[in-house]
Structure formats: structure tokens, C-alpha cells
Design a protein around this motif. Structure first.
Motif, PDB file in Angstrom:
ATOM      1  N   ASP A 163       0.854  -1.180   0.000  1.00 27.86           N
ATOM      2  CA  ASP A 163       0.000   0.000   0.000  1.00 27.86           C
ATOM      3  C   ASP A 163       0.897   1.240   0.000  1.00 27.86           C
ATOM      4  O   ASP A 163       1.516   1.564   1.015  1.00 27.86           O
ATOM      5  N   ALA A 164       0.980   1.922  -1.131  1.00 28.34           N
ATOM      6  CA  ALA A 164       1.905   3.047  -1.260  1.00 28.34           C
ATOM      7  C   ALA A 164       1.566   4.188  -0.296  1.00 28.34           C
ATOM      8  O   ALA A 164       2.457   4.879   0.205  1.00 28.34           O
ATOM      9  N   LYS A 165       0.283   4.400  -0.016  1.00 27.88           N
ATOM     10  CA  LYS A 165      -0.084   5.470   0.911  1.00 27.88           C
ATOM     11  C   LYS A 165       0.326   5.125   2.336  1.00 27.88           C
ATOM     12  O   LYS A 165       0.835   5.988   3.072  1.00 27.88           O
ATOM     13  N   LEU A 166       0.103   3.879   2.738  1.00 27.15           N
ATOM     14  CA  LEU A 166       0.566   3.448   4.060  1.00 27.15           C
ATOM     15  C   LEU A 166       2.088   3.538   4.147  1.00 27.15           C
ATOM     16  O   LEU A 166       2.650   3.901   5.185  1.00 27.15           O
ATOM     17  N   ALA A 167       2.756   3.190   3.046  1.00 29.06           N
ATOM     18  CA  ALA A 167       4.220   3.248   3.026  1.00 29.06           C
ATOM     19  C   ALA A 167       4.700   4.676   3.223  1.00 29.06           C
ATOM     20  O   ALA A 167       5.663   4.932   3.966  1.00 29.06           O
ATOM     21  N   ALA A 168       4.048   5.631   2.558  1.00 30.07           N
ATOM     22  CA  ALA A 168       4.428   7.033   2.738  1.00 30.07           C
ATOM     23  C   ALA A 168       4.210   7.468   4.188  1.00 30.07           C
ATOM     24  O   ALA A 168       5.038   8.183   4.766  1.00 30.07           O
ATOM     25  N   GLN A 169       3.108   7.035   4.782  1.00 31.55           N
ATOM     26  CA  GLN A 169       2.854   7.373   6.183  1.00 31.55           C
ATOM     27  C   GLN A 169       3.946   6.820   7.088  1.00 31.55           C
ATOM     28  O   GLN A 169       4.369   7.486   8.047  1.00 31.55           O
ATOM     29  N   TYR A 200       2.031   4.481  -9.318  1.00 35.11           N
ATOM     30  CA  TYR A 200       1.690   3.840  -8.051  1.00 35.11           C
ATOM     31  C   TYR A 200       2.565   4.333  -6.904  1.00 35.11           C
ATOM     32  O   TYR A 200       2.085   4.551  -5.781  1.00 35.11           O
ATOM     33  N   TRP A 201       3.865   4.509  -7.163  1.00 38.08           N
ATOM     34  CA  TRP A 201       4.811   4.788  -6.091  1.00 38.08           C
ATOM     35  C   TRP A 201       4.974   6.277  -5.792  1.00 38.08           C
ATOM     36  O   TRP A 201       5.823   6.650  -4.974  1.00 38.08           O
ATOM     37  N   GLU A 202       4.174   7.133  -6.415  1.00 42.68           N
ATOM     38  CA  GLU A 202       4.340   8.569  -6.220  1.00 42.68           C
ATOM     39  C   GLU A 202       4.282   8.993  -4.749  1.00 42.68           C
ATOM     40  O   GLU A 202       5.096   9.821  -4.318  1.00 42.68           O
ATOM     41  N   PRO A 203       3.376   8.468  -3.919  1.00 44.52           N
ATOM     42  CA  PRO A 203       3.402   8.875  -2.500  1.00 44.52           C
ATOM     43  C   PRO A 203       4.717   8.524  -1.806  1.00 44.52           C
ATOM     44  O   PRO A 203       5.222   9.301  -0.980  1.00 44.52           O
TER      45      PRO A 203
END
Length: 385
Positions: A163-169, A200-203
């Protein structure tokens, strides 16, 4: 000439073996049964095998992951127990003593059981548990391993890759706690995830750029071993592992990643540097010939992108050192690889001095220390509260 005594060796590629209580101490009681824990598997007439068990799946350590203190004649890929390892593999205080013995001032340690970029948790069936396991590992690194001596351990964290958003968090959470780097798969598409040619990986890329933390792409972290003959010995695979770094570098240089993220840093881990001059020459040649009909950047020469964004490292690489100007002095760092089989422990400083014997002091200082401090935002000061 020998390395000057004022040069502090900073290694950008080493490994820690997680001790048995890493997740037990950080997961709730409800999570401990399914979360990572050490189990013993009996064997007739032989010591039992110690493995990590995660969601009912067993993962033993292979011997080559913890050979510090052994002679090459003793190496092997069979499962290894904690009592077969020297304490520096899994005890940060013992690691510091081993670093002193080795002449190494500071190091960045990749995970072992979670794999180099934490991909083990991508396999988890319960993604809620997977996320808690990722966070528990990162808290172990930040609050226990690196906290043992913040001036000598560079904290590198793993991500919830599904989950790219969770990864950014998680990048922002750990950056606030002092993380300095992010370990990221060298070939995300080989893990069944969207490639770097997608959005996909932008966050993740934006968070890494904003926090100034490099993405550390250790070869093999994308789970894509070199293709070899089925009858070939494992030595062929070991010899070819560096080609994974070539693959990921080409992928990056012809992707939109650096055009969208002009301040992003990528560190190639354990891939060597001797291949880089020819590889950049080839990338530039292909770009000049083929850029017009493909969806690649028309202005930025690949070798220029490399020297602005990408950093290689080496242990023993005379070809790379001899051709260092074609790589870029500012793009070269040094590694120890303790406790893996490539390491020269306890003679790493001695071997580094031999490899860099003909290199001027100013350049050698950059290679063994200053470049790493700049790339990883790791100044030569003791952090204060």
C-alpha cells in the motif's frame, strides 16, 4: 598510502540478525502467535533447526547470512542457529565491539528475516498484522538497535509495500523518530507490484524526497535471482548478483522517477561499482539512438541523471576504483557487509587501505566517509536531546 587515521570508515551495507524477541516485545499478545517468533524443529542425531515462524510458515536462516568469524572453509548454506553465530550478529553492543576490532566507525544494517527490503511482510495474509510487524521492526531499529549508539548506526527502515499510501505514512512516522534511509526493492515489478514506470509509487517517492532519505536498493531485494543453469553451482548465482543492480539502474534511468522527483536519492547496495562506467556509456548510447520514438525524457542524458541521483558502493573493486572518475568521485561509497560472506571482518580497514592505496587522501576520504555522511544526512556529531 594507508588510510589516514582521521578518516572514519562509514559502511553503507551491513546486516543485522534479528534477536528472537524483536516482535514478541512489540506485538500485542493477540498478535504474537501469528507474528514472527523463533521455533525449534528437531532433527535425528543433529541439533534442532531454529526458524522464524510467521503465520504458520517457517523461515530458517541460511549459513551465509552469519559467517563473521568463520573461515571460508567453514561456510555453507545450511540453516544456522543463534549459538552458531558470534554475538555481534544480533547484539548491537557486541556489534560495536566488532566494529572497533574491524576499524569501522559507523554502519547501516539491512534486515535479515524480513528480507533486505521487508518483502516477507508482503506475503502476509493478514495485512493488518503485516503492518504492525513492519512498524514493530522499525521501532526495534530506531529504539533499540540504533539507539545503542546513534553516532555509529545509520537507521534504515522497511515499508508496507502492498500500500503506497501506508508506506508514505510510515516514512513520515519513522523520519520523525530519526530514520535516515529507506530500504526499497531493487525490482518492485518482480514482486508482483506496479513498476516504477507507473504512478503507483508517487506517494513513496514524494515522501522520500521530502524527508531527504535515500531509497536503498540492495541487490536481490526484489526477489529476482539471476537466471542460471539448473546444474550450475550457487557460486554462479553469487557471481551474478550484481547484475540485479544493473537491471534496477537501467529501469530508474529510463523511468520518469528522477524527472518527477529532482531531489530524490537512490543508493545501490552491494552491487559493486566496476560495471558502472561501461553501463553508463551504454545507457547514453541507447538514449541517443532510441529516445525519439519512446516515452523517455528527451533532454536528460542518463549518465547525468546517474551522477545527480544514484550512489554505488563497493568492498573490493579495483576496476571501479581505477575508473572512479568515469563513475564520479561523489557517487562512490564503501561497504563492509558484516556478517555476510563478502565481508573481510575483522580486517576491513586494512583491506580498504590496500584497495585505496593509490587514491589521493581527499578522494579516499570522500569514498570511505564523507559521501556516506552527505547522502544519508549522517553528520559526525553525537545527537542531543
Amino acid at each position: 598510502m594507508p588510510l589516514q587515521p582521521w578518516m572514519k570508515l562509514v559502511s553503507v551495507d551491513d546486516h543485522l540478525i534479528e534477536h528472537p524477541r524483536v516482535w514478541h516485545d512489540r506485538l500485542s499478545a493477540a498478535d504474537r502467535e501469528a507474528g514472527p517468533r523463533i521455533v525449534e524443529t528437531p532433527r535425528d542425531g543433529l541439533p534442532s533447526i531454529q526458524s522464524w515462524r510467521y503465520e504458520g510458515r517457517d523461515y530458517p536462516y541460511i549459513g551465509l547470512n552469519a559467517v563473521a568469524g568463520k573461515r571460508p572453509e567453514e561456510y555453507g548454506i545450511e540453516p544456522v542457529r543463534y549459538d552458531d553465530m558470534i554475538p555481534g550478529c544480533f547484539d548491537p553492543k557486541a556489534r560495536l565491539a566488532d566494529m572497533d576490532l574491524d576499524g569501522v566507525h559507523a554502519m547501516l544494517c539491512f534486515p535479515s528475516f524480513p528480507r533486505f527490503a521487508g518483502a516477507i511482510f508482503l506475503e502476509g495474509e493478514d495485512k493488518g498484522l503485516s503492518l504492525r510487524c513492519v512498524q514493530a521492526y522499525n521501532d526495534f531499529v530506531l529504539d533499540e538497535w540504533c539507539a545503542t549508539d546513534p553516532a555509529r548506526f545509520i537507521p534504515v527502515v522497511i515499508l508496507p509495500l502492498w500500500d503506497a499510501k501506508l508506506a508514505a505514512q510510515e516514512i513520515y512516522r519513522t523520519a520523525a523518530k530519526g530514520a535516515k534511509a529507506i530500504t526499497f526493492p531493487d525490482m518492485v515489478h518482480a514482486l508482483g507490484l506496479p513498476s516504477l514506470h507507473t504512478d503507483y509509487w508517487e506517494p513513496v517517492l514524494s515522501a522520500a524526497e521530502e524527508t531527504g532519505m535515500p531509497l536503498c536498493m540492495h541487490f536481490g531485494s526484489g526477489g529476482f535471482p539471476p537466471q542460471i543453469a539448473p546444474e550450475a553451482p550457487f557460486a554462479v548465482t553469487i557471481t551474478l548478483f550484481g547484475t540485479n543492480s544493473m537491471h534496477s539502474t537501467a529501469d530508474l534511468l529510463f523511468s520518469p522517477v528522477f524527472h518527477r522527483h529532482p531531489k530524490l536519492k537512490v543508493a545501490l547496495s552491494e552491487g559493486g561499482i566496476g560495471w558502472i562506467p561501461y553501463f553508463l556509456e551504454r545507457c547514453d548510447y541507447v538514449w541517443k539512438k532510441h529516445r525519439y520514438y519512446q516515452n523517455v525524457n528527451q533532454e536528460a542524458v542518463p549518465s547525468d541523471l546517474f551522477r545527480k541521483h544514484i550512489y554505488g558502493c563497493f568492498i573490493e573493486d579495483a576496476s571501479g576504483v581505477n575508473n572512479r572518475y568515469d563513475i564520479g568521485i561523489d557517487n562512490i561509497t564503501w561497504e563492509c557487509d558484516y556478517p555476510h560472506s563478502d565481508s573481510f571482518w575483522p580486517e576491513s580497514r586494512k583491506r580498504a587501505a590496500e584497495v585505496l592505496a593509490e587514491v589521493p587522501d581527499e578522494e579516499a576520504h570522500k569514498i570511505v566517509e564523507l559521501n556516506a555522511r552527505r547522502v544519508y544526512n549522517f553528520p559526525d556529531v553525537v545527537p542531543t536531546a
